[in-house]
Design a protein around this motif. Structure first.
Motif, mmCIF file in Angstrom:
data_model
loop_
_atom_site.group_PDB
_atom_site.id
_atom_site.type_symbol
_atom_site.label_atom_id
_atom_site.label_comp_id
_atom_site.label_asym_id
_atom_site.label_seq_id
_atom_site.Cartn_x
_atom_site.Cartn_y
_atom_site.Cartn_z
ATOM 1 N N ASP A 71 -1.219 7.895 5.891
ATOM 2 C CA ASP A 71 -1.748 9.250 5.812
ATOM 3 C C ASP A 71 -2.403 9.394 4.446
ATOM 4 N N GLU A 72 -3.695 9.140 4.402
ATOM 5 C CA GLU A 72 -4.455 9.069 3.153
ATOM 6 C C GLU A 72 -4.159 10.265 2.248
ATOM 7 N N GLY A 73 -3.826 9.958 1.008
ATOM 8 C CA GLY A 73 -3.567 10.990 0.019
ATOM 9 C C GLY A 73 -2.175 11.582 0.060
ATOM 10 N N ARG A 74 -1.346 11.150 1.031
ATOM 11 C CA ARG A 74 -0.023 11.757 1.182
ATOM 12 C C ARG A 74 1.118 10.760 1.281
ATOM 13 N N ARG A 75 1.016 9.800 2.203
ATOM 14 C CA ARG A 75 2.124 8.853 2.372
ATOM 15 C C ARG A 75 1.680 7.621 3.130
ATOM 16 N N PHE A 76 2.459 6.549 2.913
ATOM 17 C CA PHE A 76 2.364 5.401 3.803
ATOM 18 C C PHE A 76 3.776 4.953 4.137
ATOM 19 N N VAL A 77 3.888 4.348 5.325
ATOM 20 C CA VAL A 77 5.182 3.970 5.881
ATOM 21 C C VAL A 77 5.070 2.541 6.394
ATOM 22 N N THR A 78 6.013 1.680 6.002
ATOM 23 C CA THR A 78 6.009 0.298 6.463
ATOM 24 C C THR A 78 7.362 -0.063 7.072
ATOM 25 N N THR A 79 7.361 -1.146 7.823
ATOM 26 C CA THR A 79 8.610 -1.703 8.323
ATOM 27 C C THR A 79 8.514 -3.223 8.344
ATOM 28 N N ASP A 80 9.662 -3.849 8.192
ATOM 29 C CA ASP A 80 9.738 -5.297 8.323
ATOM 30 C C ASP A 80 10.276 -5.693 9.696
ATOM 31 N N ALA A 81 10.446 -4.715 10.596
ATOM 32 C CA ALA A 81 10.973 -4.980 11.934
ATOM 33 C C ALA A 81 9.951 -5.673 12.822
#
Length: 146
Positions: A71-81
């Protein structure tokens, strides 16, 4: 929910903190003397998120996963799953890094959500607070004017 988190107030506007957070990860992502080399950063849900952590004694620890959100300018979310091309992996966590306006500056928050309480405790015992806290402090130091 099995979550660990760190947060910092950064005396800089959210756009500036986001720019450093998203575009200069190699400068703040690992607690020094460790550092990362970014391998792939496909900034979209389902895109690859791959880096290698390098230790002071020549250690190399690859971290491969996917973005769940960007979400540009707000957050990023990652997973190693899941790794590239949606290959299942041994899941450990979902990482969430976000910024939001707070007063004259920015609230930076990083969260690690785990599938099990045992994984959360293992992450805490590995030094989550110290390591992720050091990264937050490094990000803050880059963003704040002298």
């Amino acid at each position: 929910m099995h979550e660990l988190s760190v947060t910092r107030h950064i005396a800089a506007p959210p756009a500036q903190v986001w720019d450093v957070m998203a575009n200069r990860q190699e400068e703040w992502w690992c607690p020094k003397p460790w550092y990362i080399t970014m391998v792939a950063q496909e900034r979209r849900a389902g895109g690859r998120s791959e880096m290698v952590m390098h230790g002071p004694d020549g250690e190399e620890m690859p971290h491969n996963g996917l973005f769940l959100a960007w979400d540009e300018g707000r957050r990023f979310v990652t997973t190693d799953a899941v790794t590239g091309d949606f290959v299942p992996s041994g899941p450990f966590m979902i990482g969430i890094w976000e910024v939001e306006p707070e007063g004259e500056g920015t609230r930076y928050t990083a969260r690690a959500r785990h599938w099990t309480e045992d994984d959360m405790k293992r992450h805490a015992d590995m030094g989550f607070e110290e390591g992720w806290g050091a990264c937050a402090d490094q990000l803050k130091a880059i963003c704040e004017p002298d």
